[in-house]
Structure formats: C-alpha cells, structure tokens
Design a protein around this motif. Structure first.
Motif: not given
Length: 224
Positions: A96-120
C-alpha cells in the motif's frame, strides 16, 4: 453447547460476513483463524483462553514458538500459520505504501512503520528511499542498536542514498520503551542528517518515531 448449536447470527464467521470484520471481538477474530476448538472448549472459548493466557492479541502474536506450543490446543502448525498471517499483513501494508506518492498517503506509511517496528526490542533506524515523485524505491534498516539507542552515521546514510539514486528520504526509528515522543537526540540527529543530505540535493520529508501505541511525525510537529 457447541459452536454448531449457536444461533447463526452469533457465529463469528457468519457475523463477519453479514456485519463486517470490525464488528467482531478479538476472541471472535482469533476463533476464525483457529477454526476448531479442543476437548472441553469450543473455538471461541479456546480463543478467549489464549487471549487471557497471553494478555492480548499483540502478546499472542509475539510469543515464541515454545511458549505458543506449550499452550493447550496449540502446536507448530498453528504457530506457522499465525506467523504467515502476520507476515502477509506486513507485506500488504508495505505494498500500500509502495504504490503511491507517500505524501498522499501518510496514514499508509504510519501503519506500515507501526507494524514493522513497534514490537522490536532493540532500537532500529530505518531509511525509506523515494524517487522524485515521492514514490518508494526501497526501505532498509541501516542501523540496529541497544534497548535505548542506535548509533547513526551520516556517511552510511549518504552512501545508501547515492547507491539507490534517491531523490528524497524518510527516516524512522522505534523506541523500545514504547513511548513515541522524540528526544532531543532524535531532533539533533535529524537536523544533522537533513543538512548533510541537502548538500547532495536530497530532501528529507519526514522522520517517524514509532512507539507501542503511536507514531509521531516530525513534519506534523513542525520539527523539520
């Protein structure tokens, strides 16, 4: 009473199909994944037992294979299935994050990062490479540190940016403490990296700090 004897509108699968996934409790969602119960427990009771035993969905998902398999009704096959589901969800958010301009989908970026890093359990510093249309080229963990810090070297960041022909970047790192509030060290590091990248005409769009419950954006805070 077994699950087969429940009214149709109360069965988790039927409830999901008629009312949507958001209408289900954590135990009902987990029951659909488990599919069957065990001796003396229907599948919803088993799901509830697992949540009570581990404390939450998050702790269940992050249980190691030994702890998971020692729980009544669980085994390596279910553990493998659960890990596959988790990995698929991460890849879904990444796509979802890779498909479009990240400035148009800040929510997708946050969600991806949260999924990826929050439990490290150790601090990790992630670099997201963007093209001149602000679409994602690649993302990579450049540095891994301790439970409370990670050493970040501008030279390594610059080398990676040049290698990927990057036009703009987003930084992200997690706080294993679970608190997403940026520290003075985070702010100073971001300014240092931004200044270094400006010299080679690479824009810094944002820096996200990932905690357990929240993701803080430097851009939204006016810190860039």
């Amino acid at each position: 009473m077994s699950l087969n004897d429940w009214p149709e509108h109360l069965k988790p699968r039927e409830k999901l199909l008629t009312k949507g996934a958001t209408s289900l409790t954590d135990a009902e969602l987990l029951a659909i994944f488990l599919r069957t119960g065990t001796a003396g427990m229907d599948v919803v009771k088993l799901a509830t037992h697992l949540l009570d035993h581990f404390g939450s969905l998050n702790r269940l998902f992050n249980a190691d294979v030994i702890s998971f398999c020692q729980t009544k009704g669980m085994g390596e096959a279910k553990y493998a299935q659960l890990q596959a589901v988790l990995e698929m969800s991460k890849r879904y958010f990444q796509e979802s994050m890779f498909r479009e301009n990240v400035l148009d989908s800040p929510g997708a970026v946050k969600t991806y990062l949260h999924q990826l890093l929050r439990d490290e359990t150790y601090e990790k510093f992630l670099l997201i490479h963007l093209d001149n249309q602000h679409r994602v080229i690649n993302d990579e963990v450049l540095f891994t540190g301790t439970i409370d810090s990670a050493a970040v070297y501008p030279r390594v960041v610059i080398d990676s940016v040049i290698k990927h022909k990057t036009a703009a970047v987003i930084f992200a790192h997690n706080h294993p403490s679970g608190i997403s509030e940026p520290s003075h060290a985070d702010i100073n590091l971001t300014n240092k990296l931004k200044q270094a990248l400006t010299l080679i005409d690479v824009r810094t769009l944002d820096h996200f700090v990932v905690g357990y419950d929240h993701v803080v954006s430097f851009a939204e805070r006016g810190l860039l």
